[in-house]
Design a protein around this motif. Structure first.
Motif, PDB file in Angstrom:
ATOM      1  N   UNK A  91      40.860  51.186  58.732  1.00 49.55           N
ATOM      2  CA  UNK A  91      39.847  50.145  57.268  1.00 49.55           C
ATOM      3  C   UNK A  91      38.483  50.745  57.685  1.00 49.55           C
ATOM      4  N   UNK A  92      37.922  51.687  57.872  1.00 51.38           N
ATOM      5  CA  UNK A  92      36.693  51.606  58.061  1.00 51.38           C
ATOM      6  C   UNK A  92      35.763  50.981  56.756  1.00 51.38           C
ATOM      7  N   UNK A  93      36.403  51.024  55.701  1.00 55.01           N
ATOM      8  CA  UNK A  93      35.579  50.604  54.603  1.00 55.01           C
ATOM      9  C   UNK A  93      35.533  49.544  53.724  1.00 55.01           C
ATOM     10  N   UNK A  94      36.331  48.450  54.653  1.00 60.27           N
ATOM     11  CA  UNK A  94      37.006  47.689  54.135  1.00 60.27           C
ATOM     12  C   UNK A  94      37.475  47.572  52.794  1.00 60.27           C
ATOM     13  N   UNK A  95      38.281  48.099  52.752  1.00 57.99           N
ATOM     14  CA  UNK A  95      39.514  48.409  51.613  1.00 57.99           C
ATOM     15  C   UNK A  95      40.621  46.973  51.361  1.00 57.99           C
ATOM     16  N   UNK A  96      40.874  46.924  53.057  1.00 59.96           N
ATOM     17  CA  UNK A  96      41.752  45.583  52.972  1.00 59.96           C
ATOM     18  C   UNK A  96      41.614  44.639  52.115  1.00 59.96           C
ATOM     19  N   UNK A  97      39.821  44.008  52.536  1.00 57.01           N
ATOM     20  CA  UNK A  97      39.084  43.027  52.476  1.00 57.01           C
ATOM     21  C   UNK A  97      38.876  43.139  50.658  1.00 57.01           C
ATOM     22  N   UNK A  98      38.832  44.208  50.483  1.00 58.82           N
ATOM     23  CA  UNK A  98      38.605  44.606  48.507  1.00 58.82           C
ATOM     24  C   UNK A  98      39.437  44.133  48.136  1.00 58.82           C
ATOM     25  N   UNK A  99      40.865  44.633  47.965  1.00 55.96           N
ATOM     26  CA  UNK A  99      41.665  44.763  47.345  1.00 55.96           C
ATOM     27  C   UNK A  99      42.162  43.059  46.761  1.00 55.96           C
ATOM     28  N   UNK A 100      42.698  42.628  48.198  1.00 56.45           N
ATOM     29  CA  UNK A 100      42.640  40.903  48.134  1.00 56.45           C
ATOM     30  C   UNK A 100      41.800  40.395  47.549  1.00 56.45           C
ATOM     31  N   UNK A 101      40.967  40.616  47.843  1.00 55.25           N
ATOM     32  CA  UNK A 101      39.721  39.561  47.015  1.00 55.25           C
ATOM     33  C   UNK A 101      40.197  39.568  46.037  1.00 55.25           C
ATOM     34  N   UNK A 102      39.180  41.142  44.648  1.00 53.56           N
ATOM     35  CA  UNK A 102      40.231  40.700  43.228  1.00 53.56           C
ATOM     36  C   UNK A 102      41.694  40.782  42.748  1.00 53.56           C
ATOM     37  N   UNK A 103      42.268  40.583  43.537  1.00 52.56           N
ATOM     38  CA  UNK A 103      43.723  39.732  43.596  1.00 52.56           C
ATOM     39  C   UNK A 103      43.630  38.468  43.293  1.00 52.56           C
ATOM     40  N   UNK A 104      43.129  37.712  44.367  1.00 54.39           N
ATOM     41  CA  UNK A 104      42.834  36.263  44.326  1.00 54.39           C
ATOM     42  C   UNK A 104      41.703  35.766  43.287  1.00 54.39           C
ATOM     43  N   UNK A 105      40.208  36.876  43.043  1.00 53.73           N
ATOM     44  CA  UNK A 105      39.965  36.006  41.303  1.00 53.73           C
ATOM     45  C   UNK A 105      41.021  35.860  40.174  1.00 53.73           C
ATOM     46  N   UNK A 106      42.017  37.037  40.153  1.00 54.62           N
ATOM     47  CA  UNK A 106      42.217  37.801  39.200  1.00 54.62           C
ATOM     48  C   UNK A 106      43.610  36.711  38.601  1.00 54.62           C
ATOM     49  N   UNK A 107      43.944  35.980  39.866  1.00 52.09           N
ATOM     50  CA  UNK A 107      45.090  34.952  39.866  1.00 52.09           C
ATOM     51  C   UNK A 107      45.054  33.803  40.036  1.00 52.09           C
ATOM     52  N   UNK A 108      43.061  33.373  40.547  1.00 53.45           N
ATOM     53  CA  UNK A 108      42.617  31.908  40.316  1.00 53.45           C
ATOM     54  C   UNK A 108      42.357  32.209  38.542  1.00 53.45           C
ATOM     55  N   UNK A 109      41.824  33.362  37.859  1.00 52.94           N
ATOM     56  CA  UNK A 109      41.607  32.731  36.663  1.00 52.94           C
ATOM     57  C   UNK A 109      42.618  32.277  35.934  1.00 52.94           C
ATOM     58  N   UNK A 110      43.754  33.302  36.639  1.00 55.09           N
ATOM     59  CA  UNK A 110      44.583  33.230  35.570  1.00 55.09           C
ATOM     60  C   UNK A 110      45.278  31.403  35.351  1.00 55.09           C
ATOM     61  N   UNK A 111      44.987  31.312  36.531  1.00 53.46           N
ATOM     62  CA  UNK A 111      45.833  29.188  36.624  1.00 53.46           C
ATOM     63  C   UNK A 111      44.677  28.709  35.387  1.00 53.46           C
ATOM     64  N   UNK A 112      43.788  29.547  34.051  1.00 59.14           N
ATOM     65  CA  UNK A 112      42.985  28.970  33.166  1.00 59.14           C
ATOM     66  C   UNK A 112      42.824  29.454  31.987  1.00 59.14           C
ATOM     67  N   UNK A 113      43.479  30.773  32.119  1.00 55.55           N
ATOM     68  CA  UNK A 113      43.174  31.661  31.201  1.00 55.55           C
ATOM     69  C   UNK A 113      44.153  31.745  29.883  1.00 55.55           C
ATOM     70  N   UNK A 114      45.037  30.408  29.498  1.00 50.22           N
ATOM     71  CA  UNK A 114      45.695  29.874  28.633  1.00 50.22           C
ATOM     72  C   UNK A 114      44.556  28.816  28.090  1.00 50.22           C
ATOM     73  N   UNK A 115      44.023  28.252  28.723  1.00 46.22           N
ATOM     74  CA  UNK A 115      42.877  27.919  27.958  1.00 46.22           C
ATOM     75  C   UNK A 115      41.786  28.069  27.563  1.00 46.22           C
ATOM     76  N   UNK A 116      41.564  28.498  28.398  1.00 44.14           N
ATOM     77  CA  UNK A 116      39.635  29.472  27.641  1.00 44.14           C
ATOM     78  C   UNK A 116      40.837  31.102  26.962  1.00 44.14           C
ATOM     79  N   UNK A 117      41.244  31.085  26.562  1.00 46.12           N
ATOM     80  CA  UNK A 117      41.370  32.816  26.202  1.00 46.12           C
ATOM     81  C   UNK A 117      40.936  34.098  26.668  1.00 46.12           C
ATOM     82  N   UNK A 118      41.914  35.278  26.339  1.00 45.03           N
ATOM     83  CA  UNK A 118      41.657  36.137  26.802  1.00 45.03           C
ATOM     84  C   UNK A 118      42.990  36.807  27.483  1.00 45.03           C
ATOM     85  N   UNK A 119      42.365  37.860  28.205  1.00 43.92           N
ATOM     86  CA  UNK A 119      44.042  38.685  28.932  1.00 43.92           C
ATOM     87  C   UNK A 119      42.795  39.275  30.264  1.00 43.92           C
TER      88      UNK A 119
END
Length: 399
Positions: A91-119
């Motif tokens: 992992x000389x390009x940091x993709x081991x960080x890239x994937x988890x960062x995006x997944x955590x961002x999505x998981x966090x947004x999901x916590x409020x998505x039912x309230x604010x709307x969207x997908x």
């Protein structure tokens, strides 16, 4: 509790989980379309987060989609996840960080998505570093996974905090010639020299360079040139990368390359072929307004985000394919305090450093907050989409 605070608190509470995922990926590096372990652990985590997950998609067994849709109407936002490593380096390009960062961002947004709307979606895209059937984002575009998507977001590890940089288009191709073997001394007139055709092609490329725009880069190697000096080579091959600042220019270069290969075949009598090794990588369509939102969110988290030096050399990434379809950002987030080129042992070490691991929560907060702004401010999202359409029209005008 305020919606933003709920997102922030969730990321903080789950930080250790996603750090562990990043270290697991770092310890088990996998290359293009072989990221089975990475696909498994990231998709399993998103399943636990409540997403509907599908794997083996778009012609990539290690690709995945994770989707959560609110019953309340709203925009469709995609977080792009990369997790492939480099052959022989890890992992000389940091993709081991890239994937988890995006997944955590999505998981966090999901916590409020039912309230604010969207997908909310996460697209796990294999093989960003390239290879056979590599650069999977091109497959996601081709197979329609971006239809109905309003914007795409991700952040790439690096040695600076900067907004999205310009990335150039790239077409990795194999050039092959088939001739006819014969004894090079006793009956050379009966042979057709495939290596001669390849050398003519190589020289044709060098002659072409004088007549190309300054943003074009062509580089390649001969991968096969024959087996013995006393046998007329019946097969010869090379691998070339053709790069250009924009897709219309790359189209022009590719057409010229087809003519060079055809001409070399005609001159020698060999059969020639020019074909892609993988998905073509498109240039990045910048949307400064979307980057501005990200920079504002990073500033709110205490990090000043700069602007890339326009004179600095740039590479290519299949995130450009996504940007050709929807507004997309891929800013850079710092994981080291010293200048560190990607694809080196130093960058590999930074990808499992404490600063690297800290970037997961920081990047996830900035991405989730940016996405939240797009949901809560429809006028802002429309303005970003208008800017994106105008950038596409400007590019098309160059064709």
């Amino acid at each position: 509790m305020d919606i933003r605070e709920r997102i922030k608190d969730y990321i903080t509470s789950q930080d250790a989980v996603y750090r562990a995922l990043a270290l697991d990926l770092h310890a088990h590096p996998e290359v293009c379309n072989e990221e089975y372990h990475a696909c498994e652990i990231l998709s399993a985590q998103l399943t636990r987060e409540g997403f509907t997950v599908k794997t083996d998609i778009a012609g990539h067994p290690t690709g995945f989609t994770a989707v959560y849709k609110s019953e309340k109407a709203g925009p469709v936002l995609v977080f792009l996840a990369e997790y492939d490593a480099l052959p022989g380096l890890g992992h000389g390009c940091g993709h081991n960080l890239f994937g988890p960062t995006s997944c955590l961002a999505a998981a966090a947004l999901k916590q409020v998505i039912d309230e604010v709307g969207g997908e909310v979606r996460v697209y796990g895209t294999p093989g960003e570093e390239g290879g056979i059937n590599g650069s999977a984002k091109g497959s996601f575009v081709r197979e329609g996974y971006l239809e109905g998507v309003d914007a795409a977001l991700c952040v790439h590890p690096g040695d600076v905090d900067e907004v999205t940089s310009h990335l150039i288009a790239c077409a990795p191709c194999d050039i092959e010639f088939w001739g006819k073997p014969s004894h090079a001394a006793a009956a050379p007139e009966k042979g057709i020299n495939a290596l001669d055709a390849l050398i003519l092609t190589y020289n044709g490329i060098n002659a072409l360079r004088q007549h190309l725009p300054s943003d074009v880069r062509i580089h390649g190697v001969i991968t096969s040139g024959g087996d013995a000096a006393n046998i007329v080579p019946e097969y010869a091959s090379a691998r070339f990368f053709f790069r250009a600042a924009t897709s219309p220019v790359l189209d022009m270069v590719y057409r010229k390359m087809e003519n060079i290969v055809a001409g070399a075949a005609l001159m020698t009598g060999a059969k020639g072929s020019l074909k892609p090794v993988q998905n073509r990588v498109e240039n990045m369509i910048l949307t400064p307004l979307l980057d501005k939102v990200y920079a504002e969110e990073m500033a709110g988290l205490g990090v000043k985000v700069g602007t890339p030096d326009p004179t600095r050399s740039v590479g290519s990434s299949d995130v450009g394919n996504i940007s050709q379809v929807v507004p997309t950002i891929q800013p850079t987030i710092r994981i080291t305090t010293v200048p560190t080129p990607w694809h080196t042992e130093a960058s590999r070490d930074a990808s499992c450093s404490e600063l690297g691991l800290q970037s997961i929560a920081l990047g996830a907060k900035a991405l989730a907050f940016t996405a939240l702004r797009l949901i809560q401010d429809p006028a802002l999202l429309r303005a970003i989409q208008d800017e994106h359409r105008e950038a596409l029209r400007a590019q098309a005008a160059q064709g």
